[in-house]
Design an enzyme around this catalytic site. Structure first.
Site, PDB file in Angstrom:
ATOM      1  N   ASP A 272       0.799  -1.217   0.000  1.00  0.00           N
ATOM      2  CA  ASP A 272       0.000   0.000   0.000  1.00  0.00           C
ATOM      3  C   ASP A 272       0.837   1.274   0.000  1.00  0.00           C
ATOM      4  O   ASP A 272       1.690   1.474   0.867  1.00  0.00           O
ATOM      5  CB  ASP A 272      -0.916  -0.019   1.226  1.00  0.00           C
ATOM      6  CG  ASP A 272      -1.974   1.062   1.174  1.00  0.00           C
ATOM      7  OD1 ASP A 272      -2.268   1.546   0.071  1.00  0.00           O
ATOM      8  OD2 ASP A 272      -2.515   1.412   2.240  1.00  0.00           O
ATOM      9  N   GLU A 274      -1.031   4.081  -0.102  1.00  0.00           N
ATOM     10  CA  GLU A 274      -2.112   5.034   0.163  1.00  0.00           C
ATOM     11  C   GLU A 274      -2.465   5.123   1.637  1.00  0.00           C
ATOM     12  O   GLU A 274      -1.707   5.663   2.437  1.00  0.00           O
ATOM     13  CB  GLU A 274      -3.345   4.658  -0.681  1.00  0.00           C
ATOM     14  CG  GLU A 274      -4.369   5.770  -0.764  1.00  0.00           C
ATOM     15  CD  GLU A 274      -5.792   5.286  -0.552  1.00  0.00           C
ATOM     16  OE1 GLU A 274      -6.697   6.119  -0.660  1.00  0.00           O
ATOM     17  OE2 GLU A 274      -6.005   4.108  -0.243  1.00  0.00           O
ATOM     18  N   ARG A 340      -1.201  -0.632  -4.218  1.00  0.00           N
ATOM     19  CA  ARG A 340      -2.267   0.373  -4.181  1.00  0.00           C
ATOM     20  C   ARG A 340      -1.645   1.758  -4.248  1.00  0.00           C
ATOM     21  O   ARG A 340      -0.815   2.126  -3.413  1.00  0.00           O
ATOM     22  CB  ARG A 340      -3.119   0.230  -2.925  1.00  0.00           C
ATOM     23  CG  ARG A 340      -4.262   1.259  -2.883  1.00  0.00           C
ATOM     24  CD  ARG A 340      -5.352   0.927  -1.881  1.00  0.00           C
ATOM     25  NE  ARG A 340      -4.921   1.051  -0.507  1.00  0.00           N
ATOM     26  CZ  ARG A 340      -5.745   1.023   0.541  1.00  0.00           C
ATOM     27  NH1 ARG A 340      -7.054   0.875   0.338  1.00  0.00           N
ATOM     28  NH2 ARG A 340      -5.281   1.128   1.773  1.00  0.00           N
ATOM     29  N   GLU A 432     -15.533   2.308  -2.711  1.00  0.00           N
ATOM     30  CA  GLU A 432     -15.546   2.920  -1.382  1.00  0.00           C
ATOM     31  C   GLU A 432     -16.093   4.338  -1.381  1.00  0.00           C
ATOM     32  O   GLU A 432     -16.078   5.008  -0.343  1.00  0.00           O
ATOM     33  CB  GLU A 432     -14.124   2.920  -0.806  1.00  0.00           C
ATOM     34  CG  GLU A 432     -13.127   3.644  -1.681  1.00  0.00           C
ATOM     35  CD  GLU A 432     -11.680   3.467  -1.247  1.00  0.00           C
ATOM     36  OE1 GLU A 432     -11.447   3.038  -0.116  1.00  0.00           O
ATOM     37  OE2 GLU A 432     -10.792   3.768  -2.068  1.00  0.00           O
ATOM     38  N   ASP A 460     -14.290   3.936   4.706  1.00  0.00           N
ATOM     39  CA  ASP A 460     -14.269   5.013   3.717  1.00  0.00           C
ATOM     40  C   ASP A 460     -15.658   5.245   3.136  1.00  0.00           C
ATOM     41  O   ASP A 460     -16.072   6.385   2.917  1.00  0.00           O
ATOM     42  CB  ASP A 460     -13.276   4.682   2.596  1.00  0.00           C
ATOM     43  CG  ASP A 460     -11.913   5.320   2.834  1.00  0.00           C
ATOM     44  OD1 ASP A 460     -11.873   6.483   3.264  1.00  0.00           O
ATOM     45  OD2 ASP A 460     -10.897   4.651   2.614  1.00  0.00           O
ATOM     46  N   ASP A 633      -6.145   3.354  10.137  1.00  0.00           N
ATOM     47  CA  ASP A 633      -5.516   4.012   9.000  1.00  0.00           C
ATOM     48  C   ASP A 633      -6.335   5.252   8.652  1.00  0.00           C
ATOM     49  O   ASP A 633      -7.186   5.678   9.436  1.00  0.00           O
ATOM     50  CB  ASP A 633      -5.348   3.056   7.813  1.00  0.00           C
ATOM     51  CG  ASP A 633      -6.686   2.607   7.217  1.00  0.00           C
ATOM     52  OD1 ASP A 633      -7.747   3.087   7.674  1.00  0.00           O
ATOM     53  OD2 ASP A 633      -6.666   1.775   6.306  1.00  0.00           O
TER      54      ASP A 633
END
Length: 725
Positions: A272, A274, A340, A432, A460, A633
């Protein structure tokens, strides 16, 4: 003495590029890929010129649509009374698009890990090399270790020494699982006294004599080591390895000498860039890029000290077994890795135009991550990530079909820059954002030749739900949100649309993260529900959790579930339920309920933000208000801040109550982090950047684009880095 700003920049193709990034590209990246410098930099310029204005236009359209929706709510206050009128309005402004004819995705060169193997999926921050290596190596996990070390078998042993009683409990539990997934014709695995290989064939013995597997096809092969025998089985397209070593500590406890059972676990992993990272400085971002590059070349390694030992960790090599015909074959030891990237709304100081305008970080990610993956496409033998020659990119935070199409255009350009065949780069579509959910079929249509997964995410998606509809009224509590009508429709629609678009046997349909990292017993009970709903993968927070969750994929045949769901021609897209806005709608909350919600959200925001701002940690286990570890996160931060911003706007809570809760919770968070030598306290300072950032997330929450937290977090992280240069 601080360097002058110009000392950090060099010019490439009339772009201002940060020197640290240039060193990475020209010194590390391009030498491993064979791409000439002029091709890379010219390609970056092409991306910047071709897509920057459109990127900005799409972001402006988000704001324009939201302004129109907010105006509609102001003119039509309270809960929506006429849903058809509301949907007509959303169609007229272009938020909701007409659904086209049915179609099926048409993708090629997709690896079996995605198309054929329903299994757990790990998500791990790409800026942490140790975590990334652990995740890549989590393709196989010890069931014995996972059961012994977690609360799936209760109670957990408090002893720091070997607990023989618990070990025997683990053996009994595991043998019961084998009886379910690899049943014998007339006996239990607990009855076995001997396991051996004769003429490459598996032979099993109980006290009564030889016994047999009910399914001969479940035995795949074997491997002989110094003192152990590894027997490979297959069930529901996933591997199971039974290790026999009668001389080991565990093997001595077992009549058949079984010393371990390993399950194929994290079959895929998302590296990831992000939500789980805080790569604000150029150096932080370059570190993440370097990790992705060396994951693709197989060269990544990390050294650290543990229990006073120096440990070097690297990627596991593939393993070899011998089939029943005596032929050697390879078994993959690493998880298939996806990357990602960031959304279209993030901009980076790494690349600037001459006027100082920052380039879209999503554009930079697209070119750099694909270039990093080129070495993998060239590997002929051993250690390949994609056997099919594909690059897997998960793209988040896209709003509707137009933005999905924009991503497709970017990837086409990247493929042209790198001379890759069309559709080499595959897309994982994160479902999302509300505008994507209500138009999911048309979003998939835009990338029907690239899409390899769709995935729901409660946090999200809820953050966007609150932000988009915040003027309707105060939203229900977070616990109530999980039972909301729209959320059930969202989860169901995601599966149903994926199946109708032909994902079965081609692409993944995913579910979200289990956040309670220490509560594996609860995960074992609850997360099997994702499979019964038709999901072919679901996110887990650790390699151990992947092994526990892998059990579910043996207990439930996902393909059969999907077939049942997909039967008939019934309506599969319940748009009306999806538009059921989760406002309190006249329900009254007690003052205690309101204050509890304030404190819960304030504590969660502070616990996450203090590490993000002060330590550059984008994802970690954070103690909640009840001192339970949860994986946090940016998505968790988004939903918490939107809740408080929504309630503040509607007067359920006051600014003073928020300040009081944050000050109280700052003391609690400080106590929870007292053992961290790198921790900087939240309380006791009038100029605390992390505390200020946390408050701004709430007080400015309804003014942030789509309720995202990145702009505020990045702003304060940059201030922190400037102060501590």
């Amino acid at each position: 003495m601080k360097k002058k700003l110009r000392d950090y920049w060099v010019c490439r193709e009339e772009l201002q590029i940060h020197k640290a990034f240039v060193r990475f590209v020209e010194g590390d990246l391009l030498p491993k890929t064979g791409i000439p410098e002029r091709v890379f930099w010219a390609g970056l310029r092409r991306l910047a010129d071709k897509f920057s204005k459109k990127n900005q236009a799409l972001l402006s359209k988000r704001k324009e649509l939201q302004n129109k929706i907010s105006a509609w709510y102001l003119n039509n206050p309270g809960p929506i009374k006429n849903l058809e009128q509301h949907k007509d309005f959303l169609k007229n402004i272009g938020y909701l698009v007409d659904e086209g004819d049915d179609f099926e995705i048409d993708i090629t060169n997709v690896d079996d890990e995605i198309s054929q193997k329903p299994a757990p999926q790990l998500v791990v921050p790409a800026d942490n090399a140790r975590f990334a290596i652990n995740a890549a190596n989590a393709r196989w996990g010890s069931l014995y270790d996972a059961l012994y070390s977690t609360d799936v078998i209760k109670p957990i042993s408090q002893s720091t020494h070997f607990d023989e009683h618990r070990a025997r409990q683990v053996i009994t539990w595991s043998k019961s699982l084998l009886d379910q997934i690899l049943p014998l014709t007339s006996q239990s695995w607990s009855d076995l006294i001997k396991i051996e290989i004769n003429d490459h064939k598996l032979t099993l013995y109980a006290e009564t004599g030889q016994v047999y597997l009910k399914s001969n096809g479940s035995y795949n092969g074997y491997k002989v080591n110094d003192k152990s025998l590894e027997v490979l089985f297959q069930h529901n397209d996933l591997g199971v390895i039974v290790t026999v070593n009668e001389y080991s500590k565990i093997g001595k406890l077992d009549p058949a000498g079984i010393s371990d059972i390993c399950l194929e676990s994290a079959v895929t992993t998302i590296m990831d860039l992000e939500d789980s990272v805080a790569t604000v400085s150029v150096e932080e971002k370059v570190t993440a890029y370097m990790n992705w590059l060396t994951l693709m070349t197989g060269e990544i390694s990390v050294s650290f000290r543990k229990n006073n030992e120096n440990i070097v960790r690297s990627l596991n090599p593939d393993r070899y077994f011998i089939s029943s015909l005596g032929k050697s074959f390879k078994v993959r030891s690493r998880s298939l890795m996806l990357v990602r990237t960031v959304g279209h709304h993030i901009f980076t100081p790494i690349v600037k135009f001459i006027d100082g305008t920052e380039m879209g970080e999503g554009l930079l990610d697209a070119l750099v991550t694909a270039t990093c993956a080129l070495p993998d496409l060239k590997i002929k033998e051993g250690g390949k990530n994609s056997l099919e020659g594909s690059i897997y990119v998960v793209k988040p935070k896209m709003h509707g079909p137009e933005e999905v199409a924009f991503t497709n255009e970017i990837f086409e350009e990247v493929e042209d820059i790198l001379s890759l065949p069309r559709n080499t780069i595959k897309i994982g579509l994160m479902d999302e954002e509300r505008r994507t959910s209500v138009n999911l079929k048309e979003c998939i249509r835009e990338i029907k030749n690239r899409v390899v997964f769709i995935n729901t995410g409660f946090l999200d998606r809820t953050g966007d739900e609150i932000f988009t509809s915040t003027l309707v009224g105060p939203m229900v509590k977070k616990k109530s949100m999980k039972a909301a009508v729209w959320l059930g429709a969202y989860e169901k629609n995601n599966v149903d649309i994926g199946l109708k678009c032909g994902f079965t046997g081609k692409a993944q349909i995913g579910k979200g993260m289990w956040a309670a990292t220490e509560q594996m017993s609860a995960m074992y009970v609850e997360k099997i529900g994702h499979l019964h709903l038709g999901a072919s993968c679901a996110w887990v927070p650790s390699p151990v959790a992947a092994t526990i969750h892998a059990i579910h994929y043996h207990q439930v045949n996902v393909r059969k579930v999907q077939k049942e769901i997909n039967k008939g021609d019934q309506s599969y897209f319940d748009l009306n339920r999806l538009f059921k806005i989760p406002s309190l709608d006249g329900q009254n909350l007690s003052k205690d309920e309101i204050l509890e919600e304030i404190r819960n959200n304030a504590q969660g925001i502070l616990g996450y933000v203090v590490r993000w701002i002060n330590q550059g940690i984008g994802c970690s286990k954070v103690l909640n208000i009840k001192d339970v570890y949860l994986m946090e996160d940016r998505a968790t931060c988004r939903i918490a801040s939107q809740y408080l911003a929504n309630w503040l706007h509607h007067g359920l809570i006051s600014r003073e109550e928020i300040l009081d809760a944050f000050n109280t919770m700052a003391v609690k968070v400080d106590k929870q982090n007292a053992s961290d030598n790198n921790y900087i306290k939240l309380s006791g300072s009038s100029d605390n950047l992390a505390f200020s950032a946390a408050l701004e997330l709430v007080f400015e929450g309804k003014n942030q684009s789509c309720g995202y937290v990145e702009d505020i977090l990045i702003k304060y992280r940059r201030k922190f880095l400037e102060r501590n240069q």
